[in-house]
Design a protein around this motif. Sequence first.
Motif, PDB file in Angstrom:
ATOM      1  N   MET A   1      45.945  51.153  34.760  1.00  0.00           N
ATOM      2  CA  MET A   1      44.632  51.198  35.393  1.00  0.00           C
ATOM      3  C   MET A   1      43.911  50.220  34.710  1.00  0.00           C
ATOM      4  O   MET A   1      43.587  50.653  33.385  1.00  0.00           O
ATOM      5  CB  MET A   1      44.049  52.700  35.361  1.00  0.00           C
ATOM      6  N   VAL A   2      43.373  49.184  35.329  1.00  0.00           N
ATOM      7  CA  VAL A   2      42.459  48.342  34.760  1.00  0.00           C
ATOM      8  C   VAL A   2      41.284  48.053  35.419  1.00  0.00           C
ATOM      9  O   VAL A   2      41.334  47.860  36.718  1.00  0.00           O
ATOM     10  CB  VAL A   2      43.138  47.033  34.458  1.00  0.00           C
ATOM     11  N   GLU A   3      40.032  48.189  34.567  1.00  0.00           N
ATOM     12  CA  GLU A   3      38.991  48.021  35.530  1.00  0.00           C
ATOM     13  C   GLU A   3      38.144  47.086  34.818  1.00  0.00           C
ATOM     14  O   GLU A   3      36.813  46.825  35.459  1.00  0.00           O
ATOM     15  CB  GLU A   3      38.230  49.596  35.598  1.00  0.00           C
ATOM     16  N   ASP A   4      38.442  46.458  33.706  1.00  0.00           N
ATOM     17  CA  ASP A   4      37.570  45.601  32.976  1.00  0.00           C
ATOM     18  C   ASP A   4      38.338  44.289  32.759  1.00  0.00           C
ATOM     19  O   ASP A   4      39.403  44.268  32.418  1.00  0.00           O
ATOM     20  CB  ASP A   4      37.476  46.354  31.549  1.00  0.00           C
ATOM     21  N   SER A   5      37.498  43.223  32.990  1.00  0.00           N
ATOM     22  CA  SER A   5      38.229  41.790  32.914  1.00  0.00           C
ATOM     23  C   SER A   5      38.622  41.498  31.539  1.00  0.00           C
ATOM     24  O   SER A   5      39.256  40.486  31.316  1.00  0.00           O
ATOM     25  CB  SER A   5      37.134  40.852  33.503  1.00  0.00           C
TER      26      SER A   5
ATOM     27  N   LYS B   1      34.540  37.138  40.981  1.00  0.00           N
ATOM     28  CA  LYS B   1      35.036  38.091  39.968  1.00  0.00           C
ATOM     29  C   LYS B   1      36.392  38.436  40.066  1.00  0.00           C
ATOM     30  O   LYS B   1      37.121  38.711  39.119  1.00  0.00           O
ATOM     31  CB  LYS B   1      33.751  39.143  39.919  1.00  0.00           C
ATOM     32  N   ILE B   2      36.706  38.862  41.180  1.00  0.00           N
ATOM     33  CA  ILE B   2      37.810  39.351  41.522  1.00  0.00           C
ATOM     34  C   ILE B   2      39.045  38.102  41.278  1.00  0.00           C
ATOM     35  O   ILE B   2      40.078  38.495  40.659  1.00  0.00           O
ATOM     36  CB  ILE B   2      38.297  39.538  43.256  1.00  0.00           C
ATOM     37  N   LEU B   3      38.671  37.044  41.720  1.00  0.00           N
ATOM     38  CA  LEU B   3      39.829  35.925  41.423  1.00  0.00           C
ATOM     39  C   LEU B   3      39.979  35.550  39.814  1.00  0.00           C
ATOM     40  O   LEU B   3      41.184  35.379  39.617  1.00  0.00           O
ATOM     41  CB  LEU B   3      39.326  34.551  42.032  1.00  0.00           C
ATOM     42  N   GLU B   4      38.757  35.695  39.503  1.00  0.00           N
ATOM     43  CA  GLU B   4      39.019  35.509  37.695  1.00  0.00           C
ATOM     44  C   GLU B   4      39.801  36.676  37.100  1.00  0.00           C
ATOM     45  O   GLU B   4      40.506  36.506  36.033  1.00  0.00           O
ATOM     46  CB  GLU B   4      37.467  35.533  37.061  1.00  0.00           C
ATOM     47  N   PHE B   5      39.596  37.795  37.570  1.00  0.00           N
ATOM     48  CA  PHE B   5      40.286  38.907  37.122  1.00  0.00           C
ATOM     49  C   PHE B   5      41.761  38.774  37.454  1.00  0.00           C
ATOM     50  O   PHE B   5      42.635  39.053  36.587  1.00  0.00           O
ATOM     51  CB  PHE B   5      39.684  40.431  37.888  1.00  0.00           C
ATOM     52  N   VAL B   6      42.127  38.473  38.631  1.00  0.00           N
ATOM     53  CA  VAL B   6      43.551  38.251  39.095  1.00  0.00           C
ATOM     54  C   VAL B   6      44.182  37.135  37.987  1.00  0.00           C
ATOM     55  O   VAL B   6      45.251  37.026  37.583  1.00  0.00           O
ATOM     56  CB  VAL B   6      43.700  37.997  40.503  1.00  0.00           C
TER      57      VAL B   6
ATOM     58  N   VAL C   1      53.000  41.893  36.520  1.00  0.00           N
ATOM     59  CA  VAL C   1      53.925  41.691  37.552  1.00  0.00           C
ATOM     60  C   VAL C   1      53.206  41.987  38.926  1.00  0.00           C
ATOM     61  O   VAL C   1      53.938  41.312  39.788  1.00  0.00           O
ATOM     62  CB  VAL C   1      55.105  42.622  37.279  1.00  0.00           C
ATOM     63  N   GLY C   2      52.179  42.473  38.924  1.00  0.00           N
ATOM     64  CA  GLY C   2      51.653  42.806  40.098  1.00  0.00           C
ATOM     65  C   GLY C   2      50.297  43.370  40.056  1.00  0.00           C
ATOM     66  O   GLY C   2      50.107  43.998  38.942  1.00  0.00           O
ATOM     67  N   VAL C   3      49.684  43.335  40.837  1.00  0.00           N
ATOM     68  CA  VAL C   3      48.126  44.187  41.050  1.00  0.00           C
ATOM     69  C   VAL C   3      47.902  44.860  42.290  1.00  0.00           C
ATOM     70  O   VAL C   3      48.150  44.481  43.365  1.00  0.00           O
ATOM     71  CB  VAL C   3      47.121  43.067  40.884  1.00  0.00           C
TER      72      VAL C   3
ATOM     73  N   VAL D   1      40.163  41.967  49.940  1.00  0.00           N
ATOM     74  CA  VAL D   1      41.008  40.919  49.053  1.00  0.00           C
ATOM     75  C   VAL D   1      40.438  39.470  49.514  1.00  0.00           C
ATOM     76  O   VAL D   1      40.928  39.025  50.628  1.00  0.00           O
ATOM     77  CB  VAL D   1      42.414  41.270  48.766  1.00  0.00           C
ATOM     78  N   PRO D   2      39.756  38.867  48.666  1.00  0.00           N
ATOM     79  CA  PRO D   2      39.363  37.371  49.235  1.00  0.00           C
ATOM     80  C   PRO D   2      40.390  36.628  49.492  1.00  0.00           C
ATOM     81  O   PRO D   2      41.533  36.625  48.562  1.00  0.00           O
ATOM     82  CB  PRO D   2      38.367  36.805  47.989  1.00  0.00           C
ATOM     83  N   LYS D   3      40.494  35.522  50.329  1.00  0.00           N
ATOM     84  CA  LYS D   3      41.533  34.736  50.992  1.00  0.00           C
ATOM     85  C   LYS D   3      41.966  33.760  49.668  1.00  0.00           C
ATOM     86  O   LYS D   3      43.208  33.686  49.444  1.00  0.00           O
ATOM     87  CB  LYS D   3      41.042  33.820  51.983  1.00  0.00           C
ATOM     88  N   ASN D   4      41.017  33.295  48.785  1.00  0.00           N
ATOM     89  CA  ASN D   4      41.448  32.709  47.566  1.00  0.00           C
ATOM     90  C   ASN D   4      42.148  33.423  46.704  1.00  0.00           C
ATOM     91  O   ASN D   4      42.967  32.859  45.778  1.00  0.00           O
ATOM     92  CB  ASN D   4      40.010  31.837  47.044  1.00  0.00           C
ATOM     93  N   VAL D   5      42.103  34.818  46.432  1.00  0.00           N
ATOM     94  CA  VAL D   5      43.155  35.512  45.647  1.00  0.00           C
ATOM     95  C   VAL D   5      44.269  35.595  46.320  1.00  0.00           C
ATOM     96  O   VAL D   5      45.167  35.525  45.414  1.00  0.00           O
ATOM     97  CB  VAL D   5      42.141  36.964  45.369  1.00  0.00           C
ATOM     98  N   ILE D   6      44.378  35.923  47.612  1.00  0.00           N
ATOM     99  CA  ILE D   6      45.667  35.985  48.338  1.00  0.00           C
ATOM    100  C   ILE D   6      46.462  34.712  48.114  1.00  0.00           C
ATOM    101  O   ILE D   6      47.698  34.620  47.787  1.00  0.00           O
ATOM    102  CB  ILE D   6      45.642  36.288  49.659  1.00  0.00           C
ATOM    103  N   ASP D   7      45.709  33.579  48.128  1.00  0.00           N
ATOM    104  CA  ASP D   7      46.327  32.280  48.099  1.00  0.00           C
ATOM    105  C   ASP D   7      47.070  32.001  46.816  1.00  0.00           C
ATOM    106  O   ASP D   7      48.025  31.294  46.557  1.00  0.00           O
ATOM    107  CB  ASP D   7      45.535  31.036  48.379  1.00  0.00           C
TER     108      ASP D   7
END
Length: 98
Positions: free
Chosen positions: A36-40, A65-70, A79-81, A92-98
């Motif tokens: 479980m990860v909540e911190d970047s 923030k989500i993109l930087e985290f991923v 292996v996945g999130v 989930v933002p499109k740039n994260v999916i891409d």
Amino acid sequence: MAITLEKLCENAEERYNLKLIAGKGGLKNAIRWVHMVEDSEVPNFLHGNELIFTTGIAKLDTADKILEFVKGLQRHSAVGVVMNLGPYIKKVPKNVID
């Protein structure tokens, strides 16, 4: 015996309302551990092949923030999130999916 993402995802959509939206090519990857990860900053402590679950409670409230985290998870060979959509991560933002 290791478990793969594919095996873990087999019934996840029906049982847990999970939906695979990206990374289909990585389903054969083995999962070594779950976090479980909540911190970047936490991705710096990963060793590789971890499956990450997050609610976004630690201010993952913008697409950037989500993109930087991923990206941090990717740099450290997660292996996945799995993202819980709710009060902190609305979608989930499109740039994260891409």
